[in-house]
Design an enzyme around this catalytic site. Structure first.
Site, PDB file in Angstrom:
ATOM      1  N   GLU A   1      -1.026  -7.492   7.149  1.00  0.00           N
ATOM      2  CA  GLU A   1      -0.182  -8.437   7.195  1.00  0.00           C
ATOM      3  C   GLU A   1       1.357  -8.648   7.161  1.00  0.00           C
ATOM      4  O   GLU A   1       1.136  -9.584   7.504  1.00  0.00           O
ATOM      5  CB  GLU A   1      -0.589  -8.925   5.532  1.00  0.00           C
ATOM      6  CG  GLU A   1      -1.647  -9.252   4.848  1.00  0.00           C
ATOM      7  CD  GLU A   1      -3.103  -8.559   4.480  1.00  0.00           C
ATOM      8  OE1 GLU A   1      -2.046  -7.274   4.404  1.00  0.00           O
ATOM      9  OE2 GLU A   1      -3.719  -8.658   4.969  1.00  0.00           O
TER      10      GLU A   1
ATOM     11  N   SER B   1      -0.010  -3.269   5.580  1.00  0.00           N
ATOM     12  CA  SER B   1       0.336  -3.300   6.934  1.00  0.00           C
ATOM     13  C   SER B   1      -1.055  -4.198   7.763  1.00  0.00           C
ATOM     14  O   SER B   1       0.489  -4.977   8.572  1.00  0.00           O
ATOM     15  CB  SER B   1       0.107  -1.656   7.048  1.00  0.00           C
ATOM     16  OG  SER B   1       1.227  -0.958   6.756  1.00  0.00           O
TER      17      SER B   1
ATOM     18  N   HIS C   1     -10.543   2.728   8.959  1.00  0.00           N
ATOM     19  CA  HIS C   1      -9.811   1.554   8.990  1.00  0.00           C
ATOM     20  C   HIS C   1      -8.335   2.035   9.790  1.00  0.00           C
ATOM     21  O   HIS C   1      -7.978   0.954  10.559  1.00  0.00           O
ATOM     22  CB  HIS C   1      -9.190   1.713   7.180  1.00  0.00           C
ATOM     23  CG  HIS C   1      -8.407   0.373   7.231  1.00  0.00           C
ATOM     24  ND1 HIS C   1      -7.417   0.501   7.367  1.00  0.00           N
ATOM     25  CD2 HIS C   1      -8.442  -1.440   7.099  1.00  0.00           C
ATOM     26  CE1 HIS C   1      -5.967  -0.867   6.675  1.00  0.00           C
ATOM     27  NE2 HIS C   1      -6.720  -1.134   6.854  1.00  0.00           N
TER      28      HIS C   1
ATOM     29  N   TRP D   1       0.713  -0.578  -0.022  1.00  0.00           N
ATOM     30  CA  TRP D   1      -0.035   0.079   0.061  1.00  0.00           C
ATOM     31  C   TRP D   1       0.604   1.452   0.224  1.00  0.00           C
ATOM     32  O   TRP D   1       1.785   0.998   0.778  1.00  0.00           O
ATOM     33  CB  TRP D   1      -0.827   0.079   1.555  1.00  0.00           C
ATOM     34  CG  TRP D   1      -2.163  -0.788   0.980  1.00  0.00           C
ATOM     35  CD1 TRP D   1      -2.593  -1.972   0.607  1.00  0.00           C
ATOM     36  CD2 TRP D   1      -3.570   0.026   0.724  1.00  0.00           C
ATOM     37  NE1 TRP D   1      -3.815  -1.937   0.294  1.00  0.00           N
ATOM     38  CE2 TRP D   1      -4.457  -1.440   0.752  1.00  0.00           C
ATOM     39  CE3 TRP D   1      -3.834   1.939   0.939  1.00  0.00           C
ATOM     40  CZ2 TRP D   1      -5.352  -0.776   0.470  1.00  0.00           C
ATOM     41  CZ3 TRP D   1      -5.115   1.639   0.742  1.00  0.00           C
ATOM     42  CH2 TRP D   1      -6.018   0.646   0.745  1.00  0.00           C
TER      43      TRP D   1
ATOM     44  N   THR E   1     -12.513   6.203   5.829  1.00  0.00           N
ATOM     45  CA  THR E   1     -13.405   6.161   7.103  1.00  0.00           C
ATOM     46  C   THR E   1     -12.416   5.091   8.275  1.00  0.00           C
ATOM     47  O   THR E   1     -11.053   5.872   8.546  1.00  0.00           O
ATOM     48  CB  THR E   1     -12.856   3.723   6.557  1.00  0.00           C
ATOM     49  OG1 THR E   1     -11.398   3.371   6.099  1.00  0.00           O
ATOM     50  CG2 THR E   1     -13.175   4.078   5.250  1.00  0.00           C
TER      51      THR E   1
ATOM     52  N   LEU F   1       0.349   3.361   7.225  1.00  0.00           N
ATOM     53  CA  LEU F   1      -1.227   4.256   7.118  1.00  0.00           C
ATOM     54  C   LEU F   1      -1.517   5.387   6.760  1.00  0.00           C
ATOM     55  O   LEU F   1      -0.562   5.838   7.808  1.00  0.00           O
ATOM     56  CB  LEU F   1      -1.274   3.380   8.371  1.00  0.00           C
ATOM     57  CG  LEU F   1      -1.580   2.178   8.653  1.00  0.00           C
ATOM     58  CD1 LEU F   1      -1.049   1.096   9.674  1.00  0.00           C
ATOM     59  CD2 LEU F   1      -2.329   1.071   7.782  1.00  0.00           C
ATOM     60  N   ILE F   2      -2.243   5.590   5.995  1.00  0.00           N
ATOM     61  CA  ILE F   2      -2.411   7.369   5.906  1.00  0.00           C
ATOM     62  C   ILE F   2      -4.287   7.103   6.603  1.00  0.00           C
ATOM     63  O   ILE F   2      -4.746   6.393   5.907  1.00  0.00           O
ATOM     64  CB  ILE F   2      -2.394   7.455   4.703  1.00  0.00           C
ATOM     65  CG1 ILE F   2      -1.027   7.754   4.520  1.00  0.00           C
ATOM     66  CG2 ILE F   2      -2.554   9.442   4.815  1.00  0.00           C
ATOM     67  CD1 ILE F   2      -0.884   7.829   2.609  1.00  0.00           C
TER      68      ILE F   2
ATOM     69  N   ARG G   1       8.983  12.184   5.488  1.00  0.00           N
ATOM     70  CA  ARG G   1       8.653  11.023   6.002  1.00  0.00           C
ATOM     71  C   ARG G   1      10.180   9.709   5.325  1.00  0.00           C
ATOM     72  O   ARG G   1      10.654   9.229   6.020  1.00  0.00           O
ATOM     73  CB  ARG G   1       8.608  10.684   7.159  1.00  0.00           C
ATOM     74  CG  ARG G   1       7.846  11.681   8.426  1.00  0.00           C
ATOM     75  CD  ARG G   1       6.596  11.314   9.209  1.00  0.00           C
ATOM     76  NE  ARG G   1       6.118  12.611  10.834  1.00  0.00           N
ATOM     77  CZ  ARG G   1       5.926  13.686   9.640  1.00  0.00           C
ATOM     78  NH1 ARG G   1       6.042  13.642   8.970  1.00  0.00           N
ATOM     79  NH2 ARG G   1       6.071  14.489  11.278  1.00  0.00           N
TER      80      ARG G   1
HETATM   81  N1  RBF Z   1      -2.860  -0.825   4.231  1.00  0.00           N
HETATM   82  C1  RBF Z   1      -1.635  -0.366   4.255  1.00  0.00           C
HETATM   83  O1  RBF Z   1      -0.592  -0.553   5.000  1.00  0.00           O
HETATM   84  N2  RBF Z   1      -2.193   1.262   4.503  1.00  0.00           N
HETATM   85  C2  RBF Z   1      -3.477   1.991   4.760  1.00  0.00           C
HETATM   86  O2  RBF Z   1      -3.295   3.001   4.293  1.00  0.00           O
HETATM   87  C3  RBF Z   1      -4.003   0.857   4.357  1.00  0.00           C
HETATM   88  N3  RBF Z   1      -5.223   1.519   4.091  1.00  0.00           N
HETATM   89  C4  RBF Z   1      -5.935   0.854   4.259  1.00  0.00           C
HETATM   90  C5  RBF Z   1      -7.336   1.331   4.174  1.00  0.00           C
HETATM   91  C6  RBF Z   1      -9.348  -0.126   3.433  1.00  0.00           C
HETATM   92  C7  RBF Z   1     -10.653   1.318   4.063  1.00  0.00           C
HETATM   93  C8  RBF Z   1      -8.858  -0.566   3.834  1.00  0.00           C
HETATM   94  C9  RBF Z   1      -9.462  -1.932   3.622  1.00  0.00           C
HETATM   95  C10 RBF Z   1      -6.993  -1.787   3.585  1.00  0.00           C
HETATM   96  C11 RBF Z   1      -6.793  -0.954   3.359  1.00  0.00           C
HETATM   97  N4  RBF Z   1      -5.353  -1.305   3.934  1.00  0.00           N
HETATM   98  C12 RBF Z   1      -3.894  -0.110   3.683  1.00  0.00           C
HETATM   99  C13 RBF Z   1      -4.351  -2.598   3.596  1.00  0.00           C
HETATM  100  C14 RBF Z   1      -4.688  -3.565   4.818  1.00  0.00           C
HETATM  101  O3  RBF Z   1      -3.245  -3.316   5.257  1.00  0.00           O
HETATM  102  C15 RBF Z   1      -4.812  -5.306   4.224  1.00  0.00           C
HETATM  103  O4  RBF Z   1      -3.731  -5.127   3.518  1.00  0.00           O
HETATM  104  C16 RBF Z   1      -5.883  -6.141   3.480  1.00  0.00           C
HETATM  105  O5  RBF Z   1      -7.146  -5.121   4.572  1.00  0.00           O
HETATM  106  C17 RBF Z   1      -6.439  -6.657   3.692  1.00  0.00           C
HETATM  107  O6  RBF Z   1      -5.840  -7.578   4.600  1.00  0.00           O
END
Ligand code: RBF
Length: 188
Positions: A63, A61, A93, A27, A91, A86-87, A132
């Site tokens: 995983e 992240s 999330h 991501w 939602t 992670l941003i 960063r």
């Molecule tokens: N994974 C990230 O590493 N960074 C994110 O900002 C991120 N945002 C997400 C937002 C949503 C709404 C969803 C459903 C998943 C997001 N994920 C993000 C993916 C998450 O870490 C994971 O790979 C998936 O949910 C599959 O298990």
């Protein structure tokens, strides 16, 4: 107040025998790639051999903790740097997984004894993330140095490659396999 890569100093770090695992979440990959590059530049600066760096990746992240645990249990690396971004979005999330991922990664280090570096950026905006992940403020640089420092700390504390045994922090003494065996038997 010092921040980012100026927040702390690192000692001279000799990483020539250190094996490092890097696990990148895909991501926001353009930015996690920059963080990986920062890590690698620090590892090179510390003398870590390119052949001693194992790289893999996961979707996101969320995983990272399990992949980190798999790699820790493989016995192939002395330290692991999980890298994710992670941003905060529209939602919940971010709120739901930021703490969980952090705790999961901490748990892997504590439960396996393989140092796990916290390479997950948790930010409000992409702009904050880029700040960063680039230039002299690339946080990957300090993660790479922290990784070598923690791998060396582990080696001094619990030994490596079966040549040393636990004496607490500081210089572990080298012992032969016979001594190792009797030490283990005596302590059981
Ligand atoms: N994974 C990230 O590493 N960074 C994110 O900002 C991120 N945002 C997400 C937002 C949503 C709404 C969803 C459903 C998943 C997001 N994920 C993000 C993916 C998450 O870490 C994971 O790979 C998936 O949910 C599959 O298990």
């Amino acid at each position: 107040m010092a921040a980012g890569n100026d927040a702390i100093d690192f000692p001279e770090l000799d990483g020539k025998e250190v094996r490092v695992g890097i696990i990148k979440a895909r991501w926001h990959e353009d930015i996690t790639d920059d963080l990986v590059a920062g890590v690698k530049s620090a590892l090179a600066e510390c003398g870590v051999e390119a052949e001693n760096i194992v790289e893999s990746e996961v979707p996101g992240s969320f995983e990272l903790p399990l992949a980190t645990r798999f790699l820790a249990l493989s016995g192939t690396v002395d330290v692991i740097i999980p890298i994710g971004l992670l941003i905060k979005g529209d939602t919940y999330h971010f709120e739901v997984i930021a703490d969980t991922v952090t705790r999961g990664l901490m748990d892997v280090g504590l439960s396996t004894g393989i140092p796990v570096i916290f390479g997950v950026l948790t930010v409000n905006t992409e702009e904050q993330a880029k700040y960063r992940a680039t230039g002299s403020n690339n946080h990957g640089v300090q993660w790479g140095k922290a990784a070598v420092e923690m791998a060396l700390l582990r080696a001094s504390a619990v030994g490596q490659k079966g040549r040393k045994f636990f004496l607490g922090f500081g210089a572990a003494e080298e012992v032969g396999s016979k001594d190792r065996k009797s030490t283990r038997l005596n302590s059981s």
